[in-house]
Design a protein around this motif. Sequence first.
Motif, PDB file in Angstrom:
ATOM      1  N   LYS A  88       0.840  -1.192   0.000  1.00 14.60           N
ATOM      2  CA  LYS A  88       0.000   0.000   0.000  1.00 14.60           C
ATOM      3  C   LYS A  88       0.876   1.243   0.000  1.00 14.60           C
ATOM      4  O   LYS A  88       1.740   1.389   0.872  1.00 14.60           O
ATOM      5  CB  LYS A  88      -0.901  -0.024   1.243  1.00 14.60           C
ATOM      6  CG  LYS A  88      -1.722  -1.303   1.341  1.00 14.60           C
ATOM      7  CD  LYS A  88      -2.535  -1.429   2.624  1.00 14.60           C
ATOM      8  CE  LYS A  88      -1.737  -1.660   3.867  1.00 14.60           C
ATOM      9  NZ  LYS A  88      -2.524  -2.244   4.980  1.00 14.60           N
ATOM     10  N   PHE A  89       0.648   2.113  -0.974  1.00 22.24           N
ATOM     11  CA  PHE A  89       1.463   3.318  -1.083  1.00 22.24           C
ATOM     12  C   PHE A  89       0.672   4.555  -0.702  1.00 22.24           C
ATOM     13  O   PHE A  89      -0.497   4.704  -1.098  1.00 22.24           O
ATOM     14  CB  PHE A  89       1.951   3.495  -2.527  1.00 22.24           C
ATOM     15  CG  PHE A  89       2.995   2.493  -2.914  1.00 22.24           C
ATOM     16  CD1 PHE A  89       4.318   2.684  -2.545  1.00 22.24           C
ATOM     17  CD2 PHE A  89       2.657   1.356  -3.629  1.00 22.24           C
ATOM     18  CE1 PHE A  89       5.297   1.760  -2.885  1.00 22.24           C
ATOM     19  CE2 PHE A  89       3.624   0.428  -3.979  1.00 22.24           C
ATOM     20  CZ  PHE A  89       4.943   0.631  -3.602  1.00 22.24           C
ATOM     21  N   TRP A  90       1.318   5.421   0.032  1.00 27.47           N
ATOM     22  CA  TRP A  90       0.808   6.766   0.228  1.00 27.47           C
ATOM     23  C   TRP A  90       1.825   7.733  -0.382  1.00 27.47           C
ATOM     24  O   TRP A  90       2.974   7.774   0.055  1.00 27.47           O
ATOM     25  CB  TRP A  90       0.613   7.099   1.710  1.00 27.47           C
ATOM     26  CG  TRP A  90       0.104   8.500   1.902  1.00 27.47           C
ATOM     27  CD1 TRP A  90       0.842   9.645   1.921  1.00 27.47           C
ATOM     28  CD2 TRP A  90      -1.257   8.903   2.071  1.00 27.47           C
ATOM     29  NE1 TRP A  90       0.033  10.736   2.085  1.00 27.47           N
ATOM     30  CE2 TRP A  90      -1.269  10.306   2.191  1.00 27.47           C
ATOM     31  CE3 TRP A  90      -2.476   8.228   2.131  1.00 27.47           C
ATOM     32  CZ2 TRP A  90      -2.451  11.046   2.375  1.00 27.47           C
ATOM     33  CZ3 TRP A  90      -3.647   8.955   2.319  1.00 27.47           C
ATOM     34  CH2 TRP A  90      -3.626  10.345   2.442  1.00 27.47           C
ATOM     35  N   LEU A  91       1.386   8.466  -1.402  1.00 31.25           N
ATOM     36  CA  LEU A  91       2.276   9.455  -2.010  1.00 31.25           C
ATOM     37  C   LEU A  91       2.091  10.785  -1.287  1.00 31.25           C
ATOM     38  O   LEU A  91       0.998  11.373  -1.314  1.00 31.25           O
ATOM     39  CB  LEU A  91       1.983   9.582  -3.514  1.00 31.25           C
ATOM     40  CG  LEU A  91       2.860   8.667  -4.377  1.00 31.25           C
ATOM     41  CD1 LEU A  91       2.774   7.227  -3.936  1.00 31.25           C
ATOM     42  CD2 LEU A  91       2.533   8.807  -5.840  1.00 31.25           C
ATOM     43  N   HIS A  92       3.171  11.218  -0.688  1.00 36.16           N
ATOM     44  CA  HIS A  92       3.066  12.388   0.187  1.00 36.16           C
ATOM     45  C   HIS A  92       3.726  13.623  -0.424  1.00 36.16           C
ATOM     46  O   HIS A  92       4.900  13.594  -0.786  1.00 36.16           O
ATOM     47  CB  HIS A  92       3.725  12.100   1.530  1.00 36.16           C
ATOM     48  CG  HIS A  92       3.599  13.245   2.480  1.00 36.16           C
ATOM     49  ND1 HIS A  92       2.378  13.692   2.938  1.00 36.16           N
ATOM     50  CD2 HIS A  92       4.525  14.067   3.037  1.00 36.16           C
ATOM     51  CE1 HIS A  92       2.561  14.732   3.736  1.00 36.16           C
ATOM     52  NE2 HIS A  92       3.858  14.978   3.811  1.00 36.16           N
ATOM     53  N   ILE A  93       2.945  14.686  -0.542  1.00 32.62           N
ATOM     54  CA  ILE A  93       3.514  15.981  -0.892  1.00 32.62           C
ATOM     55  C   ILE A  93       3.159  16.973   0.199  1.00 32.62           C
ATOM     56  O   ILE A  93       2.211  16.778   0.957  1.00 32.62           O
ATOM     57  CB  ILE A  93       2.993  16.507  -2.255  1.00 32.62           C
ATOM     58  CG1 ILE A  93       1.450  16.474  -2.297  1.00 32.62           C
ATOM     59  CG2 ILE A  93       3.564  15.690  -3.406  1.00 32.62           C
ATOM     60  CD1 ILE A  93       0.863  17.059  -3.570  1.00 32.62           C
ATOM     61  N   THR A  94       3.933  18.036   0.274  1.00 37.79           N
ATOM     62  CA  THR A  94       3.660  19.072   1.273  1.00 37.79           C
ATOM     63  C   THR A  94       2.544  19.983   0.757  1.00 37.79           C
ATOM     64  O   THR A  94       2.302  20.056  -0.454  1.00 37.79           O
ATOM     65  CB  THR A  94       4.918  19.918   1.530  1.00 37.79           C
ATOM     66  OG1 THR A  94       5.385  20.404   0.264  1.00 37.79           O
ATOM     67  CG2 THR A  94       6.017  19.079   2.172  1.00 37.79           C
ATOM     68  N   PRO A  95       1.891  20.705   1.668  1.00 42.05           N
ATOM     69  CA  PRO A  95       0.814  21.605   1.217  1.00 42.05           C
ATOM     70  C   PRO A  95       1.324  22.639   0.203  1.00 42.05           C
ATOM     71  O   PRO A  95       0.610  22.987  -0.741  1.00 42.05           O
ATOM     72  CB  PRO A  95       0.357  22.289   2.507  1.00 42.05           C
ATOM     73  CG  PRO A  95       0.867  21.463   3.632  1.00 42.05           C
ATOM     74  CD  PRO A  95       2.041  20.682   3.138  1.00 42.05           C
ATOM     75  N   GLU A  96       2.564  23.089   0.385  1.00 42.41           N
ATOM     76  CA  GLU A  96       3.114  24.086  -0.533  1.00 42.41           C
ATOM     77  C   GLU A  96       3.258  23.497  -1.931  1.00 42.41           C
ATOM     78  O   GLU A  96       2.936  24.132  -2.934  1.00 42.41           O
ATOM     79  CB  GLU A  96       4.483  24.583  -0.054  1.00 42.41           C
ATOM     80  CG  GLU A  96       4.495  25.227   1.337  1.00 42.41           C
ATOM     81  CD  GLU A  96       4.321  24.218   2.476  1.00 42.41           C
ATOM     82  OE1 GLU A  96       4.817  23.068   2.336  1.00 42.41           O
ATOM     83  OE2 GLU A  96       3.668  24.560   3.495  1.00 42.41           O
ATOM     84  N   GLU A  97       3.779  22.263  -1.973  1.00 38.63           N
ATOM     85  CA  GLU A  97       3.958  21.608  -3.264  1.00 38.63           C
ATOM     86  C   GLU A  97       2.592  21.373  -3.927  1.00 38.63           C
ATOM     87  O   GLU A  97       2.432  21.561  -5.131  1.00 38.63           O
ATOM     88  CB  GLU A  97       4.693  20.272  -3.072  1.00 38.63           C
ATOM     89  CG  GLU A  97       4.860  19.442  -4.335  1.00 38.63           C
ATOM     90  CD  GLU A  97       5.730  20.099  -5.404  1.00 38.63           C
ATOM     91  OE1 GLU A  97       6.565  20.976  -5.041  1.00 38.63           O
ATOM     92  OE2 GLU A  97       5.566  19.749  -6.591  1.00 38.63           O
ATOM     93  N   GLN A  98       1.607  21.002  -3.112  1.00 35.06           N
ATOM     94  CA  GLN A  98       0.281  20.776  -3.695  1.00 35.06           C
ATOM     95  C   GLN A  98      -0.256  22.068  -4.304  1.00 35.06           C
ATOM     96  O   GLN A  98      -0.790  22.062  -5.414  1.00 35.06           O
ATOM     97  CB  GLN A  98      -0.701  20.253  -2.646  1.00 35.06           C
ATOM     98  CG  GLN A  98      -2.010  19.779  -3.279  1.00 35.06           C
ATOM     99  CD  GLN A  98      -3.103  19.484  -2.270  1.00 35.06           C
ATOM    100  OE1 GLN A  98      -3.373  20.290  -1.371  1.00 35.06           O
ATOM    101  NE2 GLN A  98      -3.731  18.330  -2.431  1.00 35.06           N
ATOM    102  N   LEU A  99      -0.081  23.171  -3.581  1.00 30.57           N
ATOM    103  CA  LEU A  99      -0.578  24.445  -4.097  1.00 30.57           C
ATOM    104  C   LEU A  99       0.070  24.761  -5.441  1.00 30.57           C
ATOM    105  O   LEU A  99      -0.596  25.142  -6.401  1.00 30.57           O
ATOM    106  CB  LEU A  99      -0.313  25.569  -3.088  1.00 30.57           C
ATOM    107  CG  LEU A  99      -0.863  26.939  -3.490  1.00 30.57           C
ATOM    108  CD1 LEU A  99      -2.386  26.888  -3.647  1.00 30.57           C
ATOM    109  CD2 LEU A  99      -0.482  28.018  -2.481  1.00 30.57           C
TER     110      LEU A  99
END
Lengths: 519, 519
Positions: free
Chosen positions: A434-445
């Motif tokens: 099971k993978f969770w791909l994690h980005i920071t809120p700044e990167e998402q914005l």
Amino acid sequence: MCGFSLIRDPLPKADMQPERLALDCRGGGIATDGEAMNWPPQPLPQISKAQWRQKATDLRMRLLQLQRRLRDADFPLILVFGGVDGAGKHEMANQLTEWLDPRFIQTLAYPHPQELPPWDVPMLRYWRDMPPKGQIGIVLSGWYTAPLLSHVRAEIDENDFAAQLRQALHFEQDLVADGALLLKFWMHLDADSQRQRLQELMADPMTLWQVQPRDWAHLHSYADFMHSTSLLLHESEQAGQAWQVIDGRKSRPRSLAVAEHIAQALEQRLEKAPPAPQIPAPAAAVDRLSSVEQHRLSKSSYAERIRQGQGQLFLHSQRLRALQRSLVLVFEGWDAAGKGGAIRRLLQALDARFLRVHRVAAPDAQELQQHYLWRFARHFPEPGRIVIFDRSWYGRMLVERVEGLTPEYRWRAAPAEINRFEEQWTDAGHMLLKFWLHITPEEQLARFEARRDDPLKSWKLTDEDWRNRDRWAEYLLAANEMFASTDSPHAPWVLVGANDKRQARVSVLEAVNTALSAC
Amino acid sequence: MCGFSLIRDPLPKADMQPERLALDCRGGGIATDGEAMNWPPQPLPQISKAQWRQKATDLRMRLLQLQRRLRDADFPLILVFGGVDGAGKHEMANQLTEWLDPRFIQTLAYPHPQELPPWDVPMLRYWRDMPPKGQIGIVLSGWYTAPLLSHVRAEIDENDFAAQLRQALHFEQDLVADGALLLKFWMHLDADSQRQRLQELMADPMTLWQVQPRDWAHLHSYADFMHSTSLLLHESEQAGQAWQVIDGRKSRPRSLAVAEHIAQALEQRLEKAPPAPQIPAPAAAVDRLSSVEQHRLSKSSYAERIRQGQGQLFLHSQRLRALQRSLVLVFEGWDAAGKGGAIRRLLQALDARFLRVHRVAAPDAQELQQHYLWRFARHFPEPGRIVIFDRSWYGRMLVERVEGLTPEYRWRAAPAEINRFEEQWTDAGHMLLKFWLHITPEEQLARFEARRDDPLKSWKLTDEDWRNRDRWAEYLLAANEMFASTDSPHAPWVLVGANDKRQARVSVLEAVNTALSAC
């Protein structure tokens, strides 16, 4: 017909009686004292034809009306029949189908476990077959057949027997927790009646075919059957999942007993829904997500590692196919975290003939009528194949929780249910990652803005994405609790720093390879 | 890796060119002159990176918008890719999935036919997998793979090859007739390019894995492939199902060529639906139903023949299971004709573990998004099993016709479609038997009245039943035309006089036994 020579073997003695057991053979202990339940069952007195006609007519009317009310109810009725052949399981299924509207009843029966390949996952089949809300499923030779036969034949010891019964009980518990009304009947025949029945059937060439060689074999090991049955009955009941043990010698009284119990239970349930269970305490969760490291990867290292990783993945997938083992990959993560791109890097190395990508949207009308795991169980791969879930059953603990689509006591119960569901899969020798791909809120914005401004990608960005973003903190908590409660050695979560797309793709590819190299 | 020793064999010569065939090898004749289609394909000129970027961006935009319009359209888009490995089939599927919204695209690929058991019915799998309206299915290694490989390996002669291609063409035709937009691409590589590609992949240990032993084997028989491909391309196209033959050497121009064709075809189709085809002339139908004989059976003969028949049926079903052959039984007939009772007499003799009864109701929302045969193909039995359809795909020619639920040109096309569908099943060695239970209008009225007055049965009688009864003459015509157009030796209709329930049950049971005793 050669198998019928078995009948010339000496018949078992009439005086074999079920033992009354008071074993305590394990730490936890199978303690069967036969007190609480009707075991061995009280003989049911015969009923005259006239009485039968009167009582059966009344019961049919009641059941018909109840079935009509059930159609509009928000739960299914699941009838589980266990017990000896000839004690009326099959006949009860036919009779109920005759009495009621057959469009809303399904009889569910399964091959003997010995007829199945070793990599088979019977539970998946049960999941897929369960009736939708408002309908009735009659389970014959279901999840108790394999444990019982294996124990009678001494293929498994009492610990394994108890473990398999617990699994069955848990499966039922998951159905009940979702609202199903589950009624269990054990149809019993004493040794005398069983022998008499077989002899009568065999005395007439027209009914001879109803007798199988294994019927005599079972009669020979009647005492073992009774012993195992005692254990089974006591180990596989708990509140809301009690066995009704029925004397199956005479068809009229046994039919009435079963039908009467169904009518009563259904009436009760339609009158009053069971109280919502207590909400389990949340698992203590550390904030694993915020400590996920974000690395960058150069273009040249990326190209090199992708090529190497894809080569390995291809070879692993070939071995998997040869071994007839299957792989399920789950992708979860923040919106715009790059799930699609990571999945495509896997696809490039895999043979499309043995792979499906299942992209999960909101449940449709049919899926809403079922247990939430049903719609995923349907898409699990055949032996030797791979299925990638782009979003998954973890929606229960993420979007359904955060958006309030599911009541708290249900999503709080999800970790235990999901862990069991995944275990059913991995216990059969298959794999799950099971993978969770994690980005920071700044990167998402930054990615949202880039998507918004790119006409080729703006369709990917919806109002929902912005709304989800506003709930970052809630999703963060939900995700961290999810990792804490559903990370297990056999079905681990892999948290991937995905601020850098190249790094994320390589991390996923290499994690899959690492997992596969252990199989 | 031992298979790779193949590479040391001498390579095929560069000058192998596809033959231009003008065969007329059968009565009907495979006549391939290579004039009408782009075969062998014109080489596509390379495209610079800058040009590619510009053109690809434009195409993506167009395709994205078209996909959005397709979502609301009442047809699916089916893309069929054939051709050589390495000519870009796989890459096109990945690229389209990357360019478009992947939630509404499914890549469909199938095992090599040699990997399947002999009783497999590949067409059933294709039916089940077809995309719903508004969505896209990309078929890789689909219904052309088996015929092509079998012919190249000289396992089948040209007649069988042509017959298999006709079957594929007919399947596509059935999809197109139901509204599907079906586009076919043949991705081609000349021998030089193929050899060069394999050599380049093998020169690099990182990409070596992409080369399979069978790639070299195929290159060795390149001339045979070209010959078979020529035949295939010419035999498997007709109006609305033309092949686009694409030079697959260079990824940029081939991607643009394929994508451009998809965009154009989709634009055209969204602008203007194809004209409804001509309505086929109805088959001349004799009134078979009115001449069905009605017999009566005494209680004692009934009991005797049921017992005898059930014994035989059980033994037949065991042989069927041992042979891994499957049986489908279809029950149609007038309301209250006694289908349920006849089916239950079969159930009593059959092992519930290898049997399902599928009771057909009106199609649900999901089923309405699919070809009408899709919802039945899903329920066909696994090898060695039995499925009983209580009402069936013949609803198309009965209720859908009489109630005007389907336009005339569609239900008029049903006999040909259904005959082919059933043939796909029986050609694989499985069995299909269709029952019509016939009662006279007077008998129906008597039963309706009895139902109305019996509280245990009144639920069975609906307003719809009375409405259907008013349309007796229309159903009579529809049924008679149905028998005339869909009765065949491999899937016969059995018309059963059912005014006497006992006689009807015995007739059904004995007809099943007669059919099974021939297998």
